[in-house]
Design a protein around this motif. Structure first.
Motif, PDB file in Angstrom:
ATOM      1  N   VAL A   1       0.830  -1.191   0.000  1.00 28.83           N
ATOM      2  CA  VAL A   1       0.000   0.000   0.000  1.00 28.83           C
ATOM      3  C   VAL A   1       0.875   1.256   0.000  1.00 28.83           C
ATOM      4  O   VAL A   1       0.649   2.164  -0.784  1.00 28.83           O
ATOM      5  CB  VAL A   1      -0.954   0.001   1.208  1.00 28.83           C
ATOM      6  N   PHE A   2       1.884   1.299   0.878  1.00 34.98           N
ATOM      7  CA  PHE A   2       2.727   2.486   0.980  1.00 34.98           C
ATOM      8  C   PHE A   2       3.547   2.711  -0.290  1.00 34.98           C
ATOM      9  O   PHE A   2       3.736   3.839  -0.719  1.00 34.98           O
ATOM     10  CB  PHE A   2       3.641   2.408   2.199  1.00 34.98           C
ATOM     11  N   VAL A   3       4.016   1.625  -0.880  1.00 30.46           N
ATOM     12  CA  VAL A   3       4.805   1.744  -2.100  1.00 30.46           C
ATOM     13  C   VAL A   3       3.946   2.299  -3.228  1.00 30.46           C
ATOM     14  O   VAL A   3       4.364   3.193  -3.963  1.00 30.46           O
ATOM     15  CB  VAL A   3       5.420   0.376  -2.479  1.00 30.46           C
ATOM     16  N   GLU A   4       2.736   1.793  -3.367  1.00 30.62           N
ATOM     17  CA  GLU A   4       1.838   2.292  -4.412  1.00 30.62           C
ATOM     18  C   GLU A   4       1.484   3.756  -4.179  1.00 30.62           C
ATOM     19  O   GLU A   4       1.399   4.532  -5.134  1.00 30.62           O
ATOM     20  CB  GLU A   4       0.580   1.430  -4.506  1.00 30.62           C
ATOM     21  N   ARG A   5       1.288   4.142  -2.925  1.00 31.42           N
ATOM     22  CA  ARG A   5       1.025   5.560  -2.620  1.00 31.42           C
ATOM     23  C   ARG A   5       2.219   6.411  -3.014  1.00 31.42           C
ATOM     24  O   ARG A   5       2.070   7.500  -3.575  1.00 31.42           O
ATOM     25  CB  ARG A   5       0.728   5.750  -1.127  1.00 31.42           C
ATOM     26  N   GLY A   6       3.407   5.927  -2.689  1.00 30.99           N
ATOM     27  CA  GLY A   6       4.616   6.659  -3.054  1.00 30.99           C
ATOM     28  C   GLY A   6       4.766   6.803  -4.551  1.00 30.99           C
ATOM     29  O   GLY A   6       5.087   7.874  -5.062  1.00 30.99           O
ATOM     30  N   ARG A   7       4.514   5.728  -5.273  1.00 28.95           N
ATOM     31  CA  ARG A   7       4.606   5.776  -6.735  1.00 28.95           C
ATOM     32  C   ARG A   7       3.553   6.710  -7.320  1.00 28.95           C
ATOM     33  O   ARG A   7       3.820   7.441  -8.276  1.00 28.95           O
ATOM     34  CB  ARG A   7       4.478   4.373  -7.316  1.00 28.95           C
ATOM     35  N   SER A   8       2.347   6.701  -6.742  1.00 26.26           N
ATOM     36  CA  SER A   8       1.295   7.612  -7.197  1.00 26.26           C
ATOM     37  C   SER A   8       1.678   9.061  -6.943  1.00 26.26           C
ATOM     38  O   SER A   8       1.422   9.938  -7.771  1.00 26.26           O
ATOM     39  CB  SER A   8      -0.022   7.305  -6.484  1.00 26.26           C
ATOM     40  N   THR A   9       2.313   9.304  -5.808  1.00 23.56           N
ATOM     41  CA  THR A   9       2.764  10.652  -5.473  1.00 23.56           C
ATOM     42  C   THR A   9       3.818  11.121  -6.471  1.00 23.56           C
ATOM     43  O   THR A   9       3.783  12.264  -6.931  1.00 23.56           O
ATOM     44  CB  THR A   9       3.321  10.694  -4.036  1.00 23.56           C
ATOM     45  N   LEU A  18      12.370  16.658 -11.084  1.00 20.37           N
ATOM     46  CA  LEU A  18      12.302  15.940  -9.809  1.00 20.37           C
ATOM     47  C   LEU A  18      11.675  14.565 -10.003  1.00 20.37           C
ATOM     48  O   LEU A  18      12.174  13.567  -9.488  1.00 20.37           O
ATOM     49  CB  LEU A  18      11.495  16.756  -8.794  1.00 20.37           C
ATOM     50  N   LYS A  19      10.617  14.509 -10.749  1.00 22.40           N
ATOM     51  CA  LYS A  19       9.902  13.259 -11.011  1.00 22.40           C
ATOM     52  C   LYS A  19      10.846  12.211 -11.611  1.00 22.40           C
ATOM     53  O   LYS A  19      10.800  11.036 -11.250  1.00 22.40           O
ATOM     54  CB  LYS A  19       8.749  13.554 -11.965  1.00 22.40           C
ATOM     55  N   ASN A  20      11.719  12.633 -12.505  1.00 21.06           N
ATOM     56  CA  ASN A  20      12.643  11.719 -13.162  1.00 21.06           C
ATOM     57  C   ASN A  20      13.821  11.308 -12.296  1.00 21.06           C
ATOM     58  O   ASN A  20      14.597  10.448 -12.694  1.00 21.06           O
ATOM     59  CB  ASN A  20      13.144  12.325 -14.473  1.00 21.06           C
ATOM     60  N   ARG A  21      13.950  11.906 -11.122  1.00 23.36           N
ATOM     61  CA  ARG A  21      15.059  11.559 -10.227  1.00 23.36           C
ATOM     62  C   ARG A  21      14.636  10.647  -9.089  1.00 23.36           C
ATOM     63  O   ARG A  21      15.455  10.253  -8.276  1.00 23.36           O
ATOM     64  CB  ARG A  21      15.675  12.833  -9.661  1.00 23.36           C
ATOM     65  N   LEU A  22      13.357  10.313  -8.996  1.00 20.15           N
ATOM     66  CA  LEU A  22      12.844   9.525  -7.886  1.00 20.15           C
ATOM     67  C   LEU A  22      12.461   8.124  -8.315  1.00 20.15           C
ATOM     68  O   LEU A  22      11.939   7.917  -9.401  1.00 20.15           O
ATOM     69  CB  LEU A  22      11.616  10.210  -7.277  1.00 20.15           C
ATOM     70  N   ASP A  23      12.705   7.177  -7.441  1.00 20.00           N
ATOM     71  CA  ASP A  23      12.310   5.799  -7.685  1.00 20.00           C
ATOM     72  C   ASP A  23      12.088   5.118  -6.343  1.00 20.00           C
ATOM     73  O   ASP A  23      12.840   5.340  -5.396  1.00 20.00           O
ATOM     74  CB  ASP A  23      13.391   5.066  -8.479  1.00 20.00           C
ATOM     75  N   THR A  33      20.354  -5.021  -5.609  1.00 23.72           N
ATOM     76  CA  THR A  33      21.564  -4.210  -5.731  1.00 23.72           C
ATOM     77  C   THR A  33      21.938  -3.869  -7.162  1.00 23.72           C
ATOM     78  O   THR A  33      22.449  -2.799  -7.419  1.00 23.72           O
ATOM     79  CB  THR A  33      22.765  -4.883  -5.040  1.00 23.72           C
ATOM     80  N   ARG A  34      21.680  -4.744  -8.102  1.00 25.36           N
ATOM     81  CA  ARG A  34      22.037  -4.469  -9.501  1.00 25.36           C
ATOM     82  C   ARG A  34      20.835  -4.604 -10.432  1.00 25.36           C
ATOM     83  O   ARG A  34      20.976  -4.640 -11.633  1.00 25.36           O
ATOM     84  CB  ARG A  34      23.149  -5.414  -9.962  1.00 25.36           C
ATOM     85  N   GLU A  35      19.668  -4.696  -9.856  1.00 23.19           N
ATOM     86  CA  GLU A  35      18.458  -4.898 -10.653  1.00 23.19           C
ATOM     87  C   GLU A  35      17.920  -3.581 -11.189  1.00 23.19           C
ATOM     88  O   GLU A  35      17.884  -2.577 -10.499  1.00 23.19           O
ATOM     89  CB  GLU A  35      17.408  -5.553  -9.757  1.00 23.19           C
ATOM     90  N   VAL A  36      17.490  -3.600 -12.399  1.00 21.71           N
ATOM     91  CA  VAL A  36      16.855  -2.437 -13.006  1.00 21.71           C
ATOM     92  C   VAL A  36      15.415  -2.380 -12.508  1.00 21.71           C
ATOM     93  O   VAL A  36      14.725  -3.382 -12.454  1.00 21.71           O
ATOM     94  CB  VAL A  36      16.911  -2.532 -14.547  1.00 21.71           C
ATOM     95  N   SER A  37      14.957  -1.221 -12.138  1.00 24.75           N
ATOM     96  CA  SER A  37      13.609  -1.064 -11.606  1.00 24.75           C
ATOM     97  C   SER A  37      12.574  -1.049 -12.717  1.00 24.75           C
ATOM     98  O   SER A  37      12.666  -0.254 -13.644  1.00 24.75           O
ATOM     99  CB  SER A  37      13.507   0.239 -10.813  1.00 24.75           C
ATOM    100  N   PRO A  38      11.558  -1.910 -12.613  1.00 22.54           N
ATOM    101  CA  PRO A  38      10.502  -1.890 -13.623  1.00 22.54           C
ATOM    102  C   PRO A  38       9.542  -0.714 -13.444  1.00 22.54           C
ATOM    103  O   PRO A  38       8.752  -0.416 -14.326  1.00 22.54           O
ATOM    104  CB  PRO A  38       9.778  -3.221 -13.389  1.00 22.54           C
ATOM    105  N   HIS A  39       9.618  -0.021 -12.314  1.00 27.32           N
ATOM    106  CA  HIS A  39       8.700   1.084 -12.020  1.00 27.32           C
ATOM    107  C   HIS A  39       9.314   2.447 -12.285  1.00 27.32           C
ATOM    108  O   HIS A  39       8.638   3.453 -12.199  1.00 27.32           O
ATOM    109  CB  HIS A  39       8.248   1.013 -10.558  1.00 27.32           C
TER     110      HIS A  39
END
Length: 123
Positions: A1-9, A18-23, A33-39
């Motif tokens: 739930v918190f992760v989805e809220r963060g991603r929605s924010t 700023l949006k392009n610097r957050l993940d 550690t070396r995984e590319v984020s799908p989000h």
């Protein structure tokens, strides 16, 4: 739930820079550690923890922090060698082998947040 809220924010941010610097990544940090984020947004989708992180937020119990210490120490050393600073925040529990540079007590329940700052090595 918190992760989805963060991603929605993040998605709702008006500032594209700023949006392009957050993940936000959820999972076992030892496997991320070396995984590319799908989000992640396209411009940061290739960023990795060891090479690119500038700040981490730890939400783990002390035993979990102990298990993470080899990774955290390697991350701190990597960032110093790259000439880049790193900040680590730990919610509720102090990292025993480090001295915090800051401490904040949240208004909700007075839970501490410890700040650890690791400056870039001088060359």
């Amino acid at each position: 739930v918190f992760v989805e809220r963060g991603r929605s924010t993040i998605e709702a941010l008006k500032d594209p820079e700023l949006k392009n610097r957050l993940d936000i990544r959820l999972g076992n940090v030892l496997e991320l550690t070396r995984e590319v984020s799908p989000h992640a947004h396209t411009s940061i989708s290739e960023l990795t923890l060891m090479d690119d992180a500038t700040a981490l937020y730890l939400f783990v119990l002390p035993r979990g922090v102990e298990k993470l210490m080899p990774l955290l120490e390697a991350l701190v050393e990597t960032r110093k060698q790259q000439g880049k600073p790193l900040k680590i925040l730990s919610y509720m529990f102090q990292v025993r082998s480090w001295e915090p540079t800051g401490l904040d007590k949240t208004k909700k329940a007075g839970c501490p947040i410890y700040l650890y700052e690791f400056p870039a090595e001088s060359t």
